[in-house]
Design a protein around this motif. Structure first.
Motif: not given
Length: 422
Positions: A164-187
């Motif tokens: 993802w970073m090779d495509q120019g994604w920022s760490p903030k964006l990566i973290a938000e996409v992972l949180a959306k894709d994998h909601p099995h982790i509770n708050p």
């Protein structure tokens, strides 16, 4: 022989003894149960280590538990505590056993109900039980430093972050996409342990630590160069270009209708140039404020007013009328032919105040993202029109937090498919 019923208070006493450093065998004898039964209690409590390291948290065998720093009795001073005390956790355990709600328990310990909810989620054992002493010991174990770095044993996640970073994604964006894709982790941070660790989520700070602080080789050594600024610390902005009286008769940004500022109506664009080596090469950028859709203007040899106007008209001519309501630009000489642009595109061109490029915030942010492909100090004329189309398509297919992780391409397609919504 039928099994002897062990009262709740005896079990709680057993857990308090073990968590204070008493050997499991001694604690079992103190409450009158076998070592095997005591071992089953301990494994079901949630803290899976069958042996406690003496002196690490509690006292020596046979000694009373150490007082918790910052915990006060009923007569102690009242203040907002950062962590729950052992007494708080005992109250929570008793409240759960009595069938009280999280809100009722929160009132008893003087905390918000969300605190109680997270505490129970973190420290409930596999059998669904919550024991105050075990929960307090588990919380203490989690506070030990240094913590195991989250990316050390997760090579699959590291490879995804690198891609993802090779495509120019920022760490903030990566973290938000992972949180959306994998909601099995509770708050509270717990997760279904049957899930593959490659499906874990991380914060953007964890990624930054892997790049700059935790030099343990989880991510490629050169990956920090994929960040938009390609450096560790921010620097001051470049000196803005001087204004010009050639735009004295043009519309200013203060004359834009309110609908532009609140992004309620699509079709309002912001633009500027990305300059290459010695200002001899440039690329024009246009960003739609509502969808963040980006158009790149191919300017390989020159970026005078006539060339920029021709490139802009060619790129925007095929957009429907409701998607080219206005264009906001900086006061550069490259847009001196703004009247021609207004006439041929049936739009209005507004100009920022002198020395105020921040008034085109959407475009400034997009230009920063584009520097991933168009680094400062490089010759931008080497990029062909096909290259610009590919890079624009890549950026327009990148999820945006401001669009609830939709892509600009998706947002624009919705407007094209439903003109009434625009």
């Amino acid at each position: 022989m039928p099994k002897r019923h062990v009262p709740y208070v005896d079990r709680e006493e057993f857990f308090a003894l073990v968590c204070s450093g008493v050997p499991l065998q001694v604690a079992a004898a103190a409450v009158g149960v076998s070592v095997s039964s005591a071992g089953l209690w301990w494994r079901a409590s949630g803290l899976m280590e069958p042996a406690i390291q003496i002196g690490r948290c509690g006292g020596l065998p046979g000694t009373a538990p150490r007082p918790v720093p910052g915990a006060h009795g009923p007569a102690g001073p009242k203040r907002q505590r950062r962590s729950l005390s052992s007494e708080d956790r005992s109250v929570i355990a008793a409240g759960l056993r009595a069938g009280l709600s999280y809100a009722q328990i929160a009132g008893l310990v003087g905390r918000d109900k969300s605190v109680v909810c997270r505490e129970v989620a973190r420290n409930t054992g596999p059998d669904g039980s919550y024991w105050g002493p075990v929960a307090h010991r588990s919380a203490h174990e989690r506070r030990h430093r240094p913590k195991a770095f989250k990316l050390v044993d997760n090579p699959a996640l590291c490879r995804r972050i690198e891609a993802w970073m090779d495509q120019g994604w920022s760490p903030k964006l990566i973290a938000e996409v992972l949180a959306k894709d994998h909601p099995h982790i509770n708050p509270g941070g717990s997760m279904d342990r049957s899930m593959d660790r490659s499906m874990d989520r991380v914060s953007h700070e964890t990624i930054y630590q892997a790049l700059y602080v935790q030099t343990r080789g989880q991510l490629r050594a050169d990956l920090h160069k994929q960040l938009s600024l390609k450096r560790r610390h921010r620097t001051s902005r470049d000196t803005p270009r001087q204004g010009s009286t050639r735009y004295a008769e043009a519309f200013t940004i203060s004359q834009r209708p309110p609908e532009v500022d609140d992004r309620a109506v699509p079709g309002h664009w912001e633009g500027d140039l990305i300059l290459g080596t010695g200002c001899g090469s440039a690329i024009g950028t246009l960003v739609e404020r509502t969808t963040r859709f980006t158009i790149l203007l191919h300017l390989p040899h020159r970026h005078d007013a006539q060339t920029v106007a021709a490139a802009m008209i060619a790129q925007m001519r095929n957009l429907p009328d409701h998607l080219r309501r206005s264009i906001t630009w900086d006061r550069g000489v490259e847009l001196a032919n703004y009247e021609q642009i207004q006439l041929e595109l049936a739009t209005t061109v507004y100009f920022c105040d002198p020395h105020s490029p921040w008034q085109r915030g959407t475009n400034e942010n997009t230009n920063r993202l584009l520097r991933h492909w168009f680094a400062k100090g490089t010759d931008l004329s080497v990029h062909t029109a096909t290259d610009l189309q590919r890079i624009a398509a890549t950026l327009n297919q990148r999820p945006r937090p401001t669009l609830n992780l939709r892509t600009p391409a998706q947002a624009l397609n919705e407007l094209l498919a439903n003109p009434a919504a625009a």
